[in-house]
Structure formats: C-alpha cells, structure tokens
Design a protein around this motif. Structure first.
Motif, PDB file in Angstrom:
ATOM      1  N   LYS A   1     -17.795  -9.982  -9.201  1.00  0.00           N
ATOM      2  CA  LYS A   1     -17.065 -11.083  -8.294  1.00  0.00           C
ATOM      3  C   LYS A   1     -15.745 -10.648  -7.904  1.00  0.00           C
ATOM      4  CE  LYS A   1     -20.576 -13.917  -8.591  1.00  0.00           C
ATOM      5  NZ  LYS A   1     -21.593 -14.140  -7.683  1.00  0.00           N
ATOM      6  N   MET A   2     -15.396 -10.642  -6.634  1.00  0.00           N
ATOM      7  CA  MET A   2     -14.051 -10.219  -6.234  1.00  0.00           C
ATOM      8  C   MET A   2     -13.152 -11.527  -6.456  1.00  0.00           C
ATOM      9  SD  MET A   2     -14.755  -8.540  -2.730  1.00  0.00           S
ATOM     10  CE  MET A   2     -13.191  -8.829  -1.946  1.00  0.00           C
ATOM     11  N   ASN A   3     -11.769 -11.117  -6.412  1.00  0.00           N
ATOM     12  CA  ASN A   3     -10.807 -12.159  -6.607  1.00  0.00           C
ATOM     13  C   ASN A   3     -10.806 -12.916  -5.302  1.00  0.00           C
ATOM     14  OD1 ASN A   3      -9.537 -11.704  -9.102  1.00  0.00           O
ATOM     15  ND2 ASN A   3      -8.632  -9.498  -8.369  1.00  0.00           N
ATOM     16  N   GLU A   4     -10.200 -14.266  -5.531  1.00  0.00           N
ATOM     17  CA  GLU A   4     -10.392 -15.121  -4.231  1.00  0.00           C
ATOM     18  C   GLU A   4      -9.138 -14.989  -3.516  1.00  0.00           C
ATOM     19  OE1 GLU A   4     -11.223 -18.707  -6.453  1.00  0.00           O
ATOM     20  OE2 GLU A   4     -13.206 -18.227  -7.005  1.00  0.00           O
ATOM     21  N   GLY A   5      -8.026 -14.626  -4.113  1.00  0.00           N
ATOM     22  CA  GLY A   5      -6.917 -14.575  -3.546  1.00  0.00           C
ATOM     23  C   GLY A   5      -5.859 -15.696  -3.911  1.00  0.00           C
ATOM     24  N   ASN A   6      -4.593 -15.164  -4.205  1.00  0.00           N
ATOM     25  CA  ASN A   6      -3.585 -16.350  -4.895  1.00  0.00           C
ATOM     26  C   ASN A   6      -3.199 -17.346  -3.775  1.00  0.00           C
ATOM     27  OD1 ASN A   6      -1.437 -17.594  -5.829  1.00  0.00           O
ATOM     28  ND2 ASN A   6      -0.936 -15.782  -7.088  1.00  0.00           N
ATOM     29  N   ASN A   7      -3.566 -18.682  -3.951  1.00  0.00           N
ATOM     30  CA  ASN A   7      -3.144 -19.697  -3.073  1.00  0.00           C
ATOM     31  C   ASN A   7      -2.004 -20.367  -3.458  1.00  0.00           C
ATOM     32  OD1 ASN A   7      -3.901 -21.534  -5.223  1.00  0.00           O
ATOM     33  ND2 ASN A   7      -5.917 -22.133  -4.394  1.00  0.00           N
ATOM     34  N   GLN A   8      -1.172 -19.691  -4.308  1.00  0.00           N
ATOM     35  CA  GLN A   8      -0.019 -20.339  -4.727  1.00  0.00           C
ATOM     36  C   GLN A   8       1.434 -19.488  -4.324  1.00  0.00           C
ATOM     37  OE1 GLN A   8       0.400 -23.334  -6.608  1.00  0.00           O
ATOM     38  NE2 GLN A   8      -1.789 -23.281  -6.165  1.00  0.00           N
ATOM     39  N   ASP A   9       1.298 -18.294  -4.535  1.00  0.00           N
ATOM     40  CA  ASP A   9       2.422 -17.625  -4.150  1.00  0.00           C
ATOM     41  C   ASP A   9       1.969 -16.117  -3.645  1.00  0.00           C
ATOM     42  OD1 ASP A   9       4.663 -19.073  -5.298  1.00  0.00           O
ATOM     43  OD2 ASP A   9       3.474 -18.665  -7.110  1.00  0.00           O
ATOM     44  N   LEU A  10       2.706 -15.294  -2.899  1.00  0.00           N
ATOM     45  CA  LEU A  10       2.303 -14.179  -2.334  1.00  0.00           C
ATOM     46  C   LEU A  10       2.795 -13.139  -3.626  1.00  0.00           C
ATOM     47  CD1 LEU A  10       2.025 -12.594   0.320  1.00  0.00           C
ATOM     48  CD2 LEU A  10       4.354 -12.105   0.523  1.00  0.00           C
ATOM     49  N   ASP A  11       1.509 -12.214  -3.564  1.00  0.00           N
ATOM     50  CA  ASP A  11       1.639 -11.197  -4.505  1.00  0.00           C
ATOM     51  C   ASP A  11       1.389 -10.000  -3.907  1.00  0.00           C
ATOM     52  OD1 ASP A  11       2.485 -12.648  -6.975  1.00  0.00           O
ATOM     53  OD2 ASP A  11       0.709 -12.801  -7.593  1.00  0.00           O
ATOM     54  N   VAL A  12       2.081  -8.825  -4.328  1.00  0.00           N
ATOM     55  CA  VAL A  12       1.791  -7.364  -4.015  1.00  0.00           C
ATOM     56  C   VAL A  12       1.770  -6.387  -5.154  1.00  0.00           C
ATOM     57  CG1 VAL A  12       2.702  -5.612  -2.496  1.00  0.00           C
ATOM     58  CG2 VAL A  12       3.162  -7.856  -1.741  1.00  0.00           C
ATOM     59  N   SER A  13       0.797  -5.866  -5.307  1.00  0.00           N
ATOM     60  CA  SER A  13       0.505  -4.858  -6.451  1.00  0.00           C
ATOM     61  C   SER A  13      -0.144  -3.717  -6.074  1.00  0.00           C
ATOM     62  CB  SER A  13      -0.040  -5.633  -7.353  1.00  0.00           C
ATOM     63  OG  SER A  13      -1.371  -5.948  -7.042  1.00  0.00           O
ATOM     64  N   GLY A  14      -0.052  -2.681  -6.798  1.00  0.00           N
ATOM     65  CA  GLY A  14      -0.591  -1.501  -6.330  1.00  0.00           C
ATOM     66  C   GLY A  14      -0.272  -0.389  -7.374  1.00  0.00           C
ATOM     67  N   GLY A  15      -0.672   0.857  -7.172  1.00  0.00           N
ATOM     68  CA  GLY A  15      -0.516   2.044  -8.131  1.00  0.00           C
ATOM     69  C   GLY A  15      -0.318   3.296  -7.248  1.00  0.00           C
ATOM     70  N   ILE A  16       0.359   4.079  -7.905  1.00  0.00           N
ATOM     71  CA  ILE A  16       0.558   5.571  -7.172  1.00  0.00           C
ATOM     72  C   ILE A  16      -0.203   6.567  -8.364  1.00  0.00           C
ATOM     73  CG2 ILE A  16       1.903   7.244  -6.172  1.00  0.00           C
ATOM     74  CD1 ILE A  16       3.689   4.868  -5.283  1.00  0.00           C
ATOM     75  N   GLY A  17      -0.992   7.394  -8.209  1.00  0.00           N
ATOM     76  CA  GLY A  17      -1.462   8.247  -8.973  1.00  0.00           C
ATOM     77  C   GLY A  17      -1.520   9.531  -8.276  1.00  0.00           C
ATOM     78  N   LEU A  18      -1.849  10.798  -9.210  1.00  0.00           N
ATOM     79  CA  LEU A  18      -1.950  12.250  -8.701  1.00  0.00           C
ATOM     80  C   LEU A  18      -3.033  12.271  -7.792  1.00  0.00           C
ATOM     81  CD1 LEU A  18      -1.641  13.932 -12.193  1.00  0.00           C
ATOM     82  CD2 LEU A  18       0.213  13.564 -10.661  1.00  0.00           C
ATOM     83  N   ILE A  19      -4.178  11.618  -7.707  1.00  0.00           N
ATOM     84  CA  ILE A  19      -5.275  11.802  -6.720  1.00  0.00           C
ATOM     85  C   ILE A  19      -5.535  10.664  -5.745  1.00  0.00           C
ATOM     86  CG2 ILE A  19      -7.047  11.210  -8.263  1.00  0.00           C
ATOM     87  CD1 ILE A  19      -8.683  13.562  -7.146  1.00  0.00           C
ATOM     88  N   ALA A  20      -4.909   9.559  -6.172  1.00  0.00           N
ATOM     89  CA  ALA A  20      -5.277   8.443  -5.255  1.00  0.00           C
ATOM     90  C   ALA A  20      -4.001   7.258  -5.369  1.00  0.00           C
ATOM     91  CB  ALA A  20      -6.492   7.641  -5.787  1.00  0.00           C
ATOM     92  N   SER A  21      -4.140   6.505  -4.483  1.00  0.00           N
ATOM     93  CA  SER A  21      -3.002   5.474  -4.453  1.00  0.00           C
ATOM     94  C   SER A  21      -3.686   4.229  -3.921  1.00  0.00           C
ATOM     95  CB  SER A  21      -1.915   5.538  -3.628  1.00  0.00           C
ATOM     96  OG  SER A  21      -0.997   6.676  -4.322  1.00  0.00           O
ATOM     97  N   ARG A  22      -3.410   3.093  -4.354  1.00  0.00           N
ATOM     98  CA  ARG A  22      -4.046   1.617  -3.876  1.00  0.00           C
ATOM     99  C   ARG A  22      -2.888   0.579  -3.811  1.00  0.00           C
ATOM    100  NH1 ARG A  22      -4.011   2.148  -9.498  1.00  0.00           N
ATOM    101  NH2 ARG A  22      -3.524   0.476 -10.660  1.00  0.00           N
ATOM    102  N   LEU A  23      -3.173  -0.383  -2.923  1.00  0.00           N
ATOM    103  CA  LEU A  23      -2.392  -1.505  -2.734  1.00  0.00           C
ATOM    104  C   LEU A  23      -3.025  -2.725  -2.423  1.00  0.00           C
ATOM    105  CD1 LEU A  23       0.616  -2.193  -2.036  1.00  0.00           C
ATOM    106  CD2 LEU A  23       0.061  -1.901   0.360  1.00  0.00           C
ATOM    107  N   MET A  24      -2.599  -3.908  -2.937  1.00  0.00           N
ATOM    108  CA  MET A  24      -3.297  -5.219  -2.710  1.00  0.00           C
ATOM    109  C   MET A  24      -2.378  -6.240  -2.263  1.00  0.00           C
ATOM    110  SD  MET A  24      -5.658  -7.320  -5.303  1.00  0.00           S
ATOM    111  CE  MET A  24      -4.553  -7.820  -6.624  1.00  0.00           C
ATOM    112  N   VAL A  25      -2.650  -6.908  -1.369  1.00  0.00           N
ATOM    113  CA  VAL A  25      -1.533  -8.099  -1.010  1.00  0.00           C
ATOM    114  C   VAL A  25      -2.574  -9.085  -1.057  1.00  0.00           C
ATOM    115  CG1 VAL A  25      -0.142  -9.005   0.702  1.00  0.00           C
ATOM    116  CG2 VAL A  25      -0.217  -6.343   0.573  1.00  0.00           C
TER     117      VAL A  25
END
Length: 765
Positions: free
Chosen positions: A220-244
C-alpha cells in the motif's frame, strides 16, 4: 484491536456498534492494523487495510484503548448507549531512544487471529537493514524471512514455499506488477519512501486474493500528508530520490509525488572507453497519489506508478522495459457495520529490444496489459463474525511478441498472435470467533478463466508436433476453466502467550511466465492458459505454533507446510521458447510437491532488535519426458536457508545494523560429456537439476548517523558495506573446452560482487 470493559453492562441486553477510522495525527494517514482495547476483557479486533474498524458490544461504559506500531497508546472513556462513532488520531511516540519494531504482526491479537503464514513488514525498519548500493528495499527485506528465498545474487526476485518467481502475486495499491525489478533485479520497483505498508501471505491467503499459487505481496502506498507540506529524499552514490507530499485542503485532501532515478550512465562518460561513453544505463520511477475525503463516510484515492529501465550501447543494441499502474479507489461506509471498497485498476508491462547492424535492424516488442474491476465489502455482523465478500474481473491482453526486421528503407513486421482472456472471481469468507480460545476463518473463491479469440489454437501430439489448428474470431470463447478455491484456517489459544494454528487452501493460476534462463529476465514471456496449457493448481496444508516468551519483546514462530501442485510447467530438453511458435510445442506438464519447516525468532523492540530465520525445505517435480519420469529437484530447491538480522541503537546519533545470509546452492543441470560436430563442441547434459551451485553466504554491515533532528528539518547519513568479507558467490557457472587440453572441460564461475560500499544522505523538512 482489543476492547476492555470498565464496568458491567446495564443488563438491558441491547447491543450497539462502535466504529470509526484510526489515523496518524501528524500526517492524517489511516493506520492499518491498529489495535483497540477496553481494559480487562478479551474482546478484540483490528483496523482493516483502510483504517476502518467496527465492534458490537453490550450497552455499557467502556475504556477504549487504541495503539499502533510507532504511535502513542491512547485511552478514551465511552458510554455506549447507541451506535457510536469513535475516530481518533494517534500521535507519534516521543522517546529519547526510539525503539525499532521489526513487524507489526507480533501482537496478542495476531496470535488469536486464524490468519497464519503472514508477515506485515514495518517500512520504518527497512531503512536500517544494509542492502546493495544503499537503497532501501522491501522485497530484499522479505528475502530475510523464513520460507522466502532469494532468486540469486543481487536479485529482487524470490521464491516462496517451493513456488517459482511468477507464482507470487505482487500488488501495488491493488494493481498487479508483472516485473518488480530494476536494473536486472539489483533494485526492486518499489521506492520505500512512498510505501505505507507491506503484507506478505505465504499461504492461506484470504479469499479476496487469487491468481497465483505461492504468495501475495500486498503493498500500500502512502496516502499523502493532509496536515503539512513535507519534502524528503536521499542522495546516494548510484541513485537519488525525492518525495513531496502535502494538503490540497488541510485535513480533507492531499497529494503525494515521489520520484527516483539512477545515474550510473553519467559515470560511464568518465571512462576512457569511447564505446561506453554514450552508453545508457539507468532507471527511473515515479509514484503519485491523490486522496480526497468527500465526507465522513466517503474517501476517494487516485494513485499511479510509472517506471522505466533503459540499457543500451550507442546505436548498436539496447533494451528498455517498464511498468505502468493506476488505481482509482472509492471507500464508502454504508453504516456502522458495513464498509465497501470499489476499485478500477489498470496495469501494463512491456519491453522493447533493439539490435542494429550495418545491414539490418531488429526490433522486438512484447506487452501484457490488464483492466481490472474489484468490488469488495466487509460486514461486521456482530462481535464474533466478520464477513468479507466481493467480485473481481480482469481483462488480459497479452502481446507475446512483435518482431520488425529491416533497414531505414524498408521494415518488415511479423506479429505473434495476441492473446485475450477474461479472469473473474466471486468470493466470500467469514472470520468466526467461536470462543475465547477458538477462532475460525472459512471461505470460498470461485474463479473462472475464459480464453477469448481472435487467434489460432492447436492440438499437439506427445512429441510436441502440431496435429490440428483451430481458428477463432474476435470475442469467440475458446474455453472456460472454472475452479473452486476453498480456504479454511483455525487458531486455538493454548494460553495467554501461545497459540496453535492450522490452515488449508487451494490456489489456481492461469498466467504463466516462460523462461529458460537461470534467473528472471525482463524479456521473459507471460502466456495465458490455453486449451493445452491447463491452469496450475496448488493445495497447501500448514500447521503453526506461536509463542510470546516471558519477556513480551521476544517471539518464536514455527510453521510446517506440505504443498502439492498440478499442471506445473517445465521445458522439453533443448527447448527454444523464444524462437518456436506455438509455445506449447516446447512445454511439458506434470506435478510437483514442496514441504518444509520454518523457524522465526524475533526480538521485536528495544535498543537491540532483529530476528533469526531458518527454513528447512524440499521442492520437487515429476513430469513425463523429463528425468525418465522420475522425481527431480526443482531449480529453486534449497535444503537450508538462514538469515540473521540485527539492529542496535548505540545512542541518539548512531544506529548499527548487520545481516548474515546462508543458503544451499540452487539445483542446476551440468554437462556429463561432449562431442564435436562440424568443428563445434556440443555438451551432453546430466539428469535435470542433478547438481548444485556452490553454497551461498555473505555478511552485510550498515550504520546510520543522525545529523540533525528537529520539527522542521532532519537529516542523516547511511553507510553500508555489502558482502563485507568479500566472498565470491557464484552468479553463474558455464562450461568450455580447455584451451590447453581440448580433451578436458573447464567450469567457469562468474561472480558479481565482492565488497560494495555505499553512502546515502537522507533528509526531510
């Protein structure tokens, strides 16, 4: 959830329903598997996969206790004099050293439930387990559980209780994912940042699941924060990701967008080899979700996944493949006892292979596409009975292959026949709490698979030669298979800390993956049942013992299973599954069996947590035309499989982790002789799967350093070392004639990884 009585009831004999939805106070996400209790009674229930619960109680006063993994326990006084709604938000736990909980299924409530052979994976714990290239991966984490075997070095494919890789139903927000891997299996398609919950069923799957023999992985995927804006992510040697994620309308609607991309191809440009500078080697995936609270009784979700892999070298050759899924889901609460979920689901998997030479270009395309409608309802009839019932219809379109050959002036195309089918099911089940000690779940899934035209279908003889061809027009019914799939499971409470469980289930599978390679490939072909390829069937009986030790943080689970299989598929000796049509001429059919025992010892919480899993098992096939009709080892047969996982919170800044893995080498077929013809060397091969690859073992190490932790910003560094002692595990063993002595044959072992260090920077604000 568990309810405890505070006072005796009023004696009127009246009963009322207490119902509601449990959510996270921080994000507004619904909580799966939350536990509710009223102190001092054994009455219990849990929230469903959409956070909803309902419980029928005698009129009276109660203290309702609500709890969930990683969230603070809350108690509320309730005076139940009518049907009432109790929907609450739970705060996150606030502790100096946050305890790490391995799974959410290790509770007293789960011991009382008849459901067995299930693990609910806490996604929070995945981040601490060291994996290759430092990417958090729920499928790799599952391979550390008993009964789940890795498909090989660096591979996200897996086998469950003697099944093949295609016998696992993998769902992302209810949509089937046909190829759950990136970069030939080194990454799974599931970005852990976007995942809310993972439930694995190794047997006795609830009646709402069907279509595969071995397991269900419900993500099941996250439904999304309905209270506050959140930004998260990660930077790795071979891949990076970002979630808003954040609210569209605070408290009522939300959105989520999560993306990930590798950039291995960027490093290739720095290499001196000019042929590699223009190579493309990357994948990307994108998860999206919208969530709308339409009222107190209605909620609408729209989620999507888009992923693609690209591997190519200049304009010479290349392959790209990808999944697309989309789910439109409507949750509706009819009343305090009846909950429904309606879903319209789309799923598509396709690949394209390109080879270019000076004279000729080759293009091969293949695809499987589904349209899927599901209607499911849960009726909380009373304190002792919960019914689940529904229907499911899937329209499959399979394009086995489209081959184009030519050049820029002229291109000739040839299509293998598209295959059409309708897979449908009706199902119903009831969970009956017969007494404080006995609980029972029983149900039936009635599945139908209708093969539809247009196309040619064949009759073949025992040697695989076509004897007759029948043509069907578009929409004509070729054949329909109807199969009842009964399921029953029971649990018996031995005492407050231990239980016995017994289950039987039948599963039927009508989609089959065709591959004669030793590991899963993106170019493997999906084929549907035909008049010749019969539905595969499996009957599984399992017995389990579950014990919470003196300290409730410790738990021991032991399960034994025996599975029989009908109409299993294997290949004729010398089969060429991609160059021969019809495919049925290359296949043989028979029976299989798998049996074993699984042990899982867990320390569920505290500064040190983890588990030890051990599987002892056997998997065999018997097919006329292979191995002289005698039983032989299936390729995924492994006698021993061991995993040791540990996580230790050293202090507020550092968390250390390690896992050690050992398993018996896969069953393989080795040559026993050779001959020369027209100056070419050909090998004789031994009995099917009569030899073993070398045993596999490795140690992985990890450490997470908390850099900053605050309400507005947090960050950490994650270090990992894959295969810490550098053992050269066999990925493949090939054979060749010795260059110095042609009378001798050499075995050549290929290994992928020794030491693989990685570092990833994760952030959230």
């Amino acid at each position: 959830m568990i309810l405890s009585r505070k006072e005796t009831n009023t004696g009127t004999g009246k009963k009322y329903a207490l119902h509601g939805t449990i959510r996270s106070a921080k994000s507004g996400e619904t909580i799966i598997g939350a536990t509710i209790s009223i102190v001092n009674t054994s009455t219990a229930t849990t929230t469903n996969e959409y956070g909803f619960y309902s419980l029928t109680l005698p009129e009276g006063q109660y203290t309702v206790q609500l709890s969930a993994v990683g969230l603070e326990t809350k108690q509320v006084a309730v005076d139940l004099t009518k049907d009432s709604q109790l929907s609450l938000n739970l705060e996150e736990e606030s502790k100096e050293l946050a305890t790490v909980t391995v799974t959410a299924s290790a509770t007293a409530t789960s011991r009382k439930s008849p459901q067995m052979s299930m693990e609910r994976i806490n996604v929070r714990s995945v981040r601490n387990i060291p994996v290759i290239f430092g990417e958090r991966d729920v499928l790799k984490t599952m391979q550390l559980l008993p009964g789940v075997k890795s498909a090989g070095e660096g591979n996200s494919g897996f086998y469950v209780r003697g099944g093949t890789a295609d016998q696992n139903l993998i769902l992302l927000d209810e949509a089937p994912v046909y190829n759950p891997s990136h970069l030939l299996g080194f990454f799974s398609t599931f970005n852990s940042d976007a995942i809310k919950n993972v439930t694995l069923y190794k047997g006795a799957q609830p009646a709402q699941y069907g279509g595969r023999l071995s397991s269900v992985v419900d993500i099941k995927m996250n439904e999304g924060n309905n209270q506050d804006l959140d930004v998260s992510g990660g930077i790795g040697l071979i891949a990076s990701r970002l979630m808003v994620e954040g609210p569209l309308q605070k408290g009522k609607s939300s959105f989520l967008v999560s993306g990930r991309r590798t950039y291995a191809d960027l490093f290739l440009r720095w290499l001196g080899d000019s042929s590699l500078r223009n190579a493309r080697l990357y994948f990307y995936d994108l998860n999206t979700k919208l969530n709308f609270q339409l009222g107190k009784n209605d909620q609408l979700f729209l989620s999507g996944y888009f992923g693609r892999d690209v591997l190519s070298q200049q304009d010479i050759a290349g392959i790209n493949w990808g999944n697309t899924t989309s789910t439109l889901r409507w949750n509706h609460i009819f009343n305090e006892k009846l909950f429904s979920n309606t879903s319209l689901i789309y799923s598509n998997y396709d690949y394209k292979i390109t080879t270019n030479t000076e004279a000729t270009d080759y293009h091969i395309r293949s695809r499987i596409r589904d349209w899927n409608l599901k209607e499911e309802a849960q009726w909380y009839a009373n304190t002792r009975n919960t019914l689940t019932f529904g229907l499911n219809a899937i329209y499959h379109t399979i394009k086995p292959g489209e081959i184009s050959v030519g050049n820029e002036n002229e291109m000739v195309s040839e299509d293998l026949q598209d295959r059409y089918s309708l897979e449908s099911a009706l199902y119903a089940s009831n969970t009956w709490r017969a007494s404080d000690k006995w609980s029972l779940t029983y149900g039936l899934r009635l599945s139908a698979f209708t093969i539809l035209g247009e196309g040619d279908y064949y009759h073949i003889d025992a040697d695989g030669n076509v004897t007759d061809t029948l043509h069907y027009n578009r929409g004509e019914v070729v054949k329909t298979y109807i199969d009842p799939e009964p399921r029953i499971a029971a649990s018996y409470q031995l005492n407050s800390s231990s239980a016995l469980k017994l289950s039987y289930s039948r599963n039927v599978q009508n989609l089959h993956l065709v591959s004669n390679s030793t590991s899963a490939s993106p170019t493997d072909k999906w084929v549907a049942s035909t008049n010749i390829i019969k539905p595969e069937k499996a009957d599984q009986l399992a017995l389990g013992y579950y014990k919470s030790l003196n300290d409730p943080r410790y738990e021991l689970n032991v399960e034994a299973y025996y599975k029989t299989m009908q109409n299993v598929i294997d290949y004729r000796n010398g089969a060429q599954v991609f160059t021969n049509e019809p495919i049925e001429t290359q296949l043989l059919f028979g029976k299989g069996r798998a049996y074993g025992m699984e042990w899982l010892f867990k320390k569920k919480a505290g500064r040190f947590s983890g588990w030890v899993s051990y599987t002892l098992s056997k998997t065999e096939r018997q097919i006329e035309g292979i191995n002289n009709g005698q039983w032989y080892n299936a390729r995924q047969d492994r006698t021993h499989d061991i995993a040791i996982v540990g996580m230790y919170q050293l202090n507020n800044k550092w968390t250390l982790s390690a896992n050690w893995i050992y398993y018996t080498g896969d069953a393989v077929t080795y040559p026993t002789g050779k001959y020369r013809l027209d100056n070419e060397v050909y090998f004789y091969f031994s009995d099917r799967n009569g030899y073993r690859m070398p045993n596999y073992h490795r140690l992985d190490l990890g450490a997470t350093r908390q850099l900053k932790k605050g309400k507005k910003f947090s960050s950490e560094l994650n270090f990992s070392l894959f295969n810490a002692y550098g053992h050269a595990n066999a990925y493949q063993i090939s054979f060749r004639e010795s260059e110095t002595d042609p009378s001798k044959t050499e075995a050549v072992q290929t290994s992928l990884f020794t030491f693989v260090p990685s570092i990833t920077y994760n952030f959230k604000f």
